[in-house]
Design a protein around this motif. Structure first.
Motif, mmCIF file in Angstrom:
data_model
loop_
_atom_site.group_PDB
_atom_site.id
_atom_site.type_symbol
_atom_site.label_atom_id
_atom_site.label_comp_id
_atom_site.label_asym_id
_atom_site.label_seq_id
_atom_site.Cartn_x
_atom_site.Cartn_y
_atom_site.Cartn_z
ATOM 1 N N LYS A 2 0.824 -1.205 0.000
ATOM 2 C CA LYS A 2 0.000 0.000 0.000
ATOM 3 C C LYS A 2 0.863 1.262 0.000
ATOM 4 O O LYS A 2 0.478 2.282 -0.590
ATOM 5 C CB LYS A 2 -0.922 -0.005 1.227
ATOM 6 N N GLY A 3 2.011 1.229 0.680
ATOM 7 C CA GLY A 3 2.859 2.417 0.771
ATOM 8 C C GLY A 3 3.835 2.554 -0.388
ATOM 9 O O GLY A 3 4.181 3.669 -0.773
ATOM 10 N N ASN A 4 4.302 1.420 -0.953
ATOM 11 C CA ASN A 4 5.299 1.428 -2.013
ATOM 12 C C ASN A 4 6.453 2.372 -1.662
ATOM 13 O O ASN A 4 6.659 3.404 -2.317
ATOM 14 C CB ASN A 4 4.680 1.828 -3.352
ATOM 15 N N PRO A 5 7.234 2.050 -0.624
ATOM 16 C CA PRO A 5 8.282 2.967 -0.151
ATOM 17 C C PRO A 5 9.320 3.238 -1.235
ATOM 18 O O PRO A 5 9.694 2.338 -1.990
ATOM 19 C CB PRO A 5 8.913 2.209 1.026
ATOM 20 N N PRO A 6 9.806 4.473 -1.329
ATOM 21 C CA PRO A 6 10.828 4.779 -2.339
ATOM 22 C C PRO A 6 12.178 4.169 -1.982
ATOM 23 O O PRO A 6 12.545 4.082 -0.811
ATOM 24 C CB PRO A 6 10.887 6.316 -2.319
ATOM 25 N N ARG A 7 12.895 3.731 -3.004
ATOM 26 C CA ARG A 7 14.253 3.175 -2.874
ATOM 27 C C ARG A 7 14.328 2.116 -1.772
ATOM 28 O O ARG A 7 15.202 2.130 -0.919
ATOM 29 C CB ARG A 7 15.256 4.294 -2.616
ATOM 30 N N LEU A 8 13.384 1.202 -1.817
ATOM 31 C CA LEU A 8 13.261 0.201 -0.757
ATOM 32 C C LEU A 8 14.491 -0.704 -0.704
ATOM 33 O O LEU A 8 15.067 -0.935 0.370
ATOM 34 C CB LEU A 8 11.993 -0.628 -0.976
ATOM 35 N N GLN A 9 14.905 -1.227 -1.841
ATOM 36 C CA GLN A 9 16.056 -2.114 -1.851
ATOM 37 C C GLN A 9 17.339 -1.380 -1.472
ATOM 38 O O GLN A 9 18.206 -1.934 -0.780
ATOM 39 C CB GLN A 9 16.214 -2.750 -3.240
#
Length: 505
Positions: free
Chosen positions: A339-346
């Motif tokens: 739902k959030g799709n965090p930026p630069r997760l990896q």
């Protein structure tokens, strides 16, 4: 990389919708180091904890170094033997023994220097500095980073004053480490990470053994050291261009956007967002996981993950009116990430793995929550129809956008739902119908276009066949024929035509 999360066990409870509750289950033993030391493992460390991974890494690295040295020495011996044999055949008078020894020494020195270049930092600091200056961020960003760096430096100095003599030594060690890292920009990010981990370990051992500092003060000191060092190193070691971190970030974001249709019911998330308090906690959890990207220190990024996880536990507790379990937490965390799709997760996960104080990732709640986040990302990357207990046909239709599970949910809305929600589902249904009609029209148009092309080709072929079968022959134009009686000189002797005679009654 071995993923800690076994996807066969994740879908273990998804056999039958009617008879058994669907859910994502993970055994807690799967989160621990696969060597059995009792600490939390990490996918980036191939399932090992930080300590065991360093041991395995050092063994592999020493083995590789030994093999490289043996190869270099063997090549050197072969070259020297070939050189000696060539000189003996050409004649000893062309090169004296002293010159041969000198050349041999130079060749040996050159080979040793060449081999060492594989394992030491490059001396091209000037060229590297020019490249970094050419890629420097805007002045406003530099000013902001400089202000934050100055503030952190002042806080670090004030903190070390409470340690008196050990504090001065710690500050010198940190300055020396930063200077060393500035001269090792050419190293790979894994080697820079190894340097940082070695530094953490050496400083912690000195605090405990040489200065007899209590464990609580050692932990506080290590947190401040990490904050001071990584604030200064952040722009060099976070998502560097020499890695594929950015490529992985884009792949994960694209994957999450493609899974926008996944509902809490599919993941069996025990959270009821219709409860206002639960809805607020879900929003806070999403905000915390997104805010992780704005932090510069690994410990601060870990704190965002911990706050997000605590909000999730509270939301589950309020919904179920009982404490949450691990089987409830992981699917909810997956839902929050989707739902959030965090930026630069990896990139954030890799940065924490490489440069965080390893003791935080091996034990405690920070390590537990971080390991679960890694498992959640791994599950999202491998999520398929079986994971959600869907047929492959429905999964493909949802992924391509042909239909949406929201449409199926709208048919079962309770009569108490507000008009706005009903209108929203009605609009979604109309849009879905329009999309299906549009696809049918496009399909028929393509079919008509193909039929027209086939008909045109068929007519052209028939005409060509007829022309080939009955070729058209054009004869030359004949001269005009003269009158039949043009040369009949006796025409004037013919009697006149007979006239009709009329007879009366």
């Amino acid at each position: 990389v071995n993923i800690l999360l076994s996807f066969s066990s994740l879908s273990r409870k998804k056999m039958n919708l009617k008879s058994e509750r669907r859910g994502i289950h993970v055994d807690q033993s799967e989160l621990l180091c696969k060597k059995g030391c009792g600490y939390y493992g990490n996918p980036a460390w191939q399932g090992f904890c930080s300590k065991c991974w360093r041991e395995e890494y050092h063994k592999a690295r020493q083995k590789q170094i030994q093999e490289d040295w043996e190869l270099a020495e063997r090549l050197q011996r072969e070259e020297e033997e070939a050189y000696a044999s060539s000189q003996s055949t050409q004649g000893a008078q062309s090169l004296t023994f002293s010159k041969f020894e000198e050349k041999k020494t130079n060749e040996k020195t050159r080979k040793v220097t060449t081999v060492k270049k594989f394992f030491t930092a490059s001396s091209r600091a000037g060229a590297k500095k020019e490249i970094q200056e050419a890629k420097a961020p805007s002045p406003s960003i530099n000013r902001q980073a400089s202000i934050e760096t100055d503030r952190v430096s002042k806080e670090f100095i004030e903190f070390l004053k409470t340690y008196h003599k050990p504090g001065q030594d710690i500050y010198k060690q940190c300055k020396l480490f930063l200077d060393t890292m500035n001269h090792k920009r050419d190293l790979s990010i894994e080697e820079q990470s190894e340097c940082a981990q070695d530094f953490y370990q050496n400083v912690a051992e000195k605090l405990q053994t040489r200065w007899k500092v209590s464990p609580e003060k050692v932990e506080k000191a290590m947190d401040q050291i990490e904050k001071y060092i990584m604030t200064r190193q952040y722009k060099y070691v976070f998502c560097p261009e020499t890695t594929d971190d950015e490529k992985k970030d884009l792949a994960v974001q694209k994957r999450i956007r493609a899974l926008h249709w996944v509902t809490p019911q599919m993941l069996c998330v025990p959270v009821n967002e219709e409860i206002p308090e639960v809805s607020d906690l879900v929003v806070k959890a999403i905000t915390d996981i997104i805010e992780m990207d704005s932090k510069r220190v690994p410990r601060d990024k870990l704190a965002c993950i911990t706050k997000c996880s605590k909000h999730i536990f509270n939301a589950i507790k309020i919904t179920k009116n009982e404490p949450a379990s691990a089987d409830d937490f992981l699917p909810t965390l997956i839902y929050i990430v989707l739902k959030g799709n965090p930026p630069r997760l990896q990139s954030n996960i890799q940065y924490i793995t490489r440069f965080c104080n390893p003791s935080r990732l091996m034990t405690g709640e920070d390590g537990y929550y971080f390991t679960n986040l890694c498992c959640a990302v791994a599950f999202i990357e491998k999520l398929d129809a079986q994971s959600l207990n869907l047929s492959q046909e429905d999964f493909d239709r949802f992924m391509t956008g042909q239909t949406s599970p929201k449409k199926q949910e709208s048919d079962s809305l309770s009569p108490d739902v507000c008009l706005g929600v009903k209108q929203m589902y009605k609009n979604l249904e109309l849009l879905s119908q329009l999309n299906e009609r549009q696809e049918r029209i496009m399909s028929e148009a393509k079919k008509l276009e193909k039929d027209l092309i086939d008909w045109t080709d068929g007519v052209a072929k028939e005409v060509q066949d007829i022309v080939e079968k009955y070729p058209l022959e054009i004869k030359p134009k004949n001269q005009a024929l003269a009158a039949i009686d043009s040369e009949n000189v006796e025409n004037d002797k013919l009697p006149p035509p007979l006239q009709p005679q009329v007879y009366a009654g």
